[in-house]
Design a protein around this motif. Structure first.
Motif, PDB file in Angstrom:
ATOM      1  N   VAL A 280     -13.294 -75.571  -4.892  1.00 27.29           N
ATOM      2  CA  VAL A 280     -12.999 -74.167  -5.188  1.00 27.29           C
ATOM      3  C   VAL A 280     -12.212 -73.542  -4.041  1.00 27.29           C
ATOM      4  O   VAL A 280     -11.227 -72.815  -4.264  1.00 27.29           O
ATOM      5  N   LEU A 281     -12.630 -73.825  -2.802  1.00 31.88           N
ATOM      6  CA  LEU A 281     -11.919 -73.274  -1.639  1.00 31.88           C
ATOM      7  C   LEU A 281     -10.473 -73.748  -1.612  1.00 31.88           C
ATOM      8  O   LEU A 281      -9.537 -72.956  -1.432  1.00 31.88           O
ATOM      9  N   GLY A 282     -10.252 -75.052  -1.809  1.00 34.08           N
ATOM     10  CA  GLY A 282      -8.890 -75.584  -1.796  1.00 34.08           C
ATOM     11  C   GLY A 282      -8.055 -75.067  -2.945  1.00 34.08           C
ATOM     12  O   GLY A 282      -6.866 -74.754  -2.760  1.00 34.08           O
ATOM     13  N   ALA A 283      -8.651 -74.949  -4.129  1.00 35.68           N
ATOM     14  CA  ALA A 283      -7.911 -74.466  -5.293  1.00 35.68           C
ATOM     15  C   ALA A 283      -7.469 -73.015  -5.108  1.00 35.68           C
ATOM     16  O   ALA A 283      -6.354 -72.639  -5.495  1.00 35.68           O
ATOM     17  N   VAL A 284      -8.330 -72.203  -4.520  1.00 35.98           N
ATOM     18  CA  VAL A 284      -7.975 -70.799  -4.285  1.00 35.98           C
ATOM     19  C   VAL A 284      -6.861 -70.697  -3.241  1.00 35.98           C
ATOM     20  O   VAL A 284      -5.880 -69.961  -3.428  1.00 35.98           O
ATOM     21  N   LEU A 285      -6.992 -71.442  -2.142  1.00 36.14           N
ATOM     22  CA  LEU A 285      -5.959 -71.394  -1.103  1.00 36.14           C
ATOM     23  C   LEU A 285      -4.618 -71.877  -1.644  1.00 36.14           C
ATOM     24  O   LEU A 285      -3.564 -71.317  -1.315  1.00 36.14           O
ATOM     25  N   TRP A 286      -4.646 -72.919  -2.459  1.00 37.29           N
ATOM     26  CA  TRP A 286      -3.411 -73.486  -3.011  1.00 37.29           C
ATOM     27  C   TRP A 286      -2.861 -72.635  -4.143  1.00 37.29           C
ATOM     28  O   TRP A 286      -1.703 -72.198  -4.109  1.00 37.29           O
ATOM     29  N   GLY A 287      -3.691 -72.399  -5.164  1.00 42.65           N
ATOM     30  CA  GLY A 287      -3.218 -71.686  -6.348  1.00 42.65           C
ATOM     31  C   GLY A 287      -2.818 -70.256  -6.068  1.00 42.65           C
ATOM     32  O   GLY A 287      -1.738 -69.802  -6.471  1.00 42.65           O
ATOM     33  N   VAL A 288      -3.674 -69.532  -5.357  1.00 45.47           N
ATOM     34  CA  VAL A 288      -3.353 -68.144  -5.030  1.00 45.47           C
ATOM     35  C   VAL A 288      -2.318 -68.081  -3.920  1.00 45.47           C
ATOM     36  O   VAL A 288      -1.362 -67.298  -3.985  1.00 45.47           O
ATOM     37  N   GLY A 289      -2.479 -68.931  -2.907  1.00 43.03           N
ATOM     38  CA  GLY A 289      -1.592 -68.875  -1.737  1.00 43.03           C
ATOM     39  C   GLY A 289      -0.133 -69.096  -2.077  1.00 43.03           C
ATOM     40  O   GLY A 289       0.726 -68.271  -1.735  1.00 43.03           O
ATOM     41  N   LEU A 290       0.181 -70.200  -2.760  1.00 43.53           N
ATOM     42  CA  LEU A 290       1.583 -70.494  -3.077  1.00 43.53           C
ATOM     43  C   LEU A 290       2.180 -69.451  -4.013  1.00 43.53           C
ATOM     44  O   LEU A 290       3.348 -69.064  -3.870  1.00 43.53           O
ATOM     45  N   THR A 291       1.387 -69.000  -4.970  1.00 45.36           N
ATOM     46  CA  THR A 291       1.899 -68.006  -5.917  1.00 45.36           C
ATOM     47  C   THR A 291       2.208 -66.686  -5.222  1.00 45.36           C
ATOM     48  O   THR A 291       3.261 -66.072  -5.465  1.00 45.36           O
ATOM     49  N   VAL A 292       1.323 -66.245  -4.348  1.00 46.15           N
ATOM     50  CA  VAL A 292       1.530 -64.972  -3.636  1.00 46.15           C
ATOM     51  C   VAL A 292       2.684 -65.079  -2.646  1.00 46.15           C
ATOM     52  O   VAL A 292       3.464 -64.133  -2.486  1.00 46.15           O
ATOM     53  N   VAL A 293       2.808 -66.231  -1.987  1.00 44.99           N
ATOM     54  CA  VAL A 293       3.950 -66.426  -1.083  1.00 44.99           C
ATOM     55  C   VAL A 293       5.259 -66.323  -1.853  1.00 44.99           C
ATOM     56  O   VAL A 293       6.207 -65.656  -1.416  1.00 44.99           O
ATOM     57  N   GLY A 294       5.325 -66.983  -3.008  1.00 44.41           N
ATOM     58  CA  GLY A 294       6.522 -66.879  -3.834  1.00 44.41           C
ATOM     59  C   GLY A 294       6.777 -65.453  -4.289  1.00 44.41           C
ATOM     60  O   GLY A 294       7.926 -64.993  -4.323  1.00 44.41           O
ATOM     61  N   TYR A 295       5.710 -64.743  -4.620  1.00 44.85           N
ATOM     62  CA  TYR A 295       5.844 -63.349  -5.059  1.00 44.85           C
ATOM     63  C   TYR A 295       6.432 -62.469  -3.964  1.00 44.85           C
ATOM     64  O   TYR A 295       7.362 -61.686  -4.201  1.00 44.85           O
ATOM     65  N   HIS A 296       5.896 -62.578  -2.763  1.00 46.11           N
ATOM     66  CA  HIS A 296       6.404 -61.753  -1.663  1.00 46.11           C
ATOM     67  C   HIS A 296       7.838 -62.137  -1.296  1.00 46.11           C
ATOM     68  O   HIS A 296       8.645 -61.267  -0.947  1.00 46.11           O
ATOM     69  N   LEU A 297       8.151 -63.412  -1.383  1.00 47.40           N
ATOM     70  CA  LEU A 297       9.524 -63.819  -1.123  1.00 47.40           C
ATOM     71  C   LEU A 297      10.455 -63.276  -2.199  1.00 47.40           C
ATOM     72  O   LEU A 297      11.602 -62.909  -1.921  1.00 47.40           O
ATOM     73  N   GLY A 298       9.955 -63.186  -3.430  1.00 50.92           N
ATOM     74  CA  GLY A 298      10.773 -62.648  -4.510  1.00 50.92           C
ATOM     75  C   GLY A 298      11.085 -61.177  -4.350  1.00 50.92           C
ATOM     76  O   GLY A 298      12.016 -60.665  -4.985  1.00 50.92           O
ATOM     77  N   ASN A 299      10.324 -60.477  -3.522  1.00 57.41           N
ATOM     78  CA  ASN A 299      10.584 -59.064  -3.268  1.00 57.41           C
ATOM     79  C   ASN A 299      11.604 -58.827  -2.156  1.00 57.41           C
ATOM     80  O   ASN A 299      11.981 -57.687  -1.900  1.00 57.41           O
ATOM     81  N   VAL A 300      12.034 -59.917  -1.502  1.00 59.83           N
ATOM     82  CA  VAL A 300      13.077 -59.799  -0.487  1.00 59.83           C
ATOM     83  C   VAL A 300      14.408 -59.560  -1.195  1.00 59.83           C
ATOM     84  O   VAL A 300      14.712 -60.217  -2.203  1.00 59.83           O
TER      85      VAL A 300
END
Length: 230
Positions: free
Chosen positions: A145-165
């Protein structure tokens, strides 16, 4: 922003599509699916106007799909063990995949369940290794669960914030192509190394000596093999 059509055609399928691909990659032993690229690109697109799904819905759903896939992978490993990997030349269930995951697991211990989410093939086969090794389910569930949250949420949110550049927003299509191309590099490099290794192995093999004619079966003036024994 167009989402597969002026009227948002297929837009409603984005969220279930992402969840399905993540689940299949992490739970049904399909290492060729681009999970990292999918999550990052989905985050990029979720930052655009007219996105069919909000990033704060997309990210936890992706993590949930990864957790569900991990549980299926653990069950496969617990029930069937290495039975899928007996044939070295199997198209999907290659023994080297299991071996590399086992080495990663033995090197990093329990935290390999967390770290494995960020490593291609390991992400697919680590739950199988944990189940086959008899790891306690409660322990696996916690780290998965810890790894899935870090991976699934982390990569998606990083892409989201980069998309706002601003630059990324202006050149979104180019960024998506670059991300997709970069995801294929490990495959290309691996295939190139395998090809070169085969070439080197073939070049190092000694040439088989040509058969010599039997002197006892030849006579002067006659072709080898047609002479008369004297």
């Amino acid at each position: 922003m167009y989402w597969l059509g002026h009227d948002g055609m297929f837009g409603s399928a984005v969220l279930p599509g992402v969840m399905l691909i993540v689940f299949v990659e992490t739970g049904l032993l399909c290492p060729f699916l681009p999970g990292d690229t999918l999550l990052f690109t989905s985050g990029l697109l979720a930052a655009q106007d007219g996105a069919p799904v909000d990033v704060w819905t997309l990210a936890p759903c992706a993590a949930l799909a990864a957790v569900a896939g991990g549980q299926v992978g653990y069950l496969i490993g617990w029930r069937l063990g290495p039975a899928f990997f007996r044939k070295e030349d199997a198209r999907i269930f290659k023994r080297r995949y299991l071996t590399s995951s086992q080495q990663f697991f033995s090197r990093h211990g329990r935290k390999a369940i967390v770290l494995g989410h960020f490593v291609g093939v390991v992400r697919t086969f680590m739950p199988v290794v944990a189940g086959a090794s008899g790891m306690r389910y409660r322990v696996f569930l916690l780290y998965d669960v810890l790894g899935a949250v870090l991976w699934g949420v982390g990569l998606t949110v990083v892409g989201y914030h980069l998309g706002n550049v601003a630059f990324v927003d202006t050149h979104l299509e180019l960024m998506v192509v670059l991300v997709a191309a970069s995801s294929t590099l490990p495959v290309v490099v691996s295939a190139g190394r395998a090809y070169l290794a085969r070439r080197r192995a073939a070049a190092s093999e000694p040439a088989s000596p040509s058969p010599r004619p039997d002197p006892a079966n030849t006579s002067p003036g006659c072709p080898p093999g047609t002479g008369i024994r004297r």
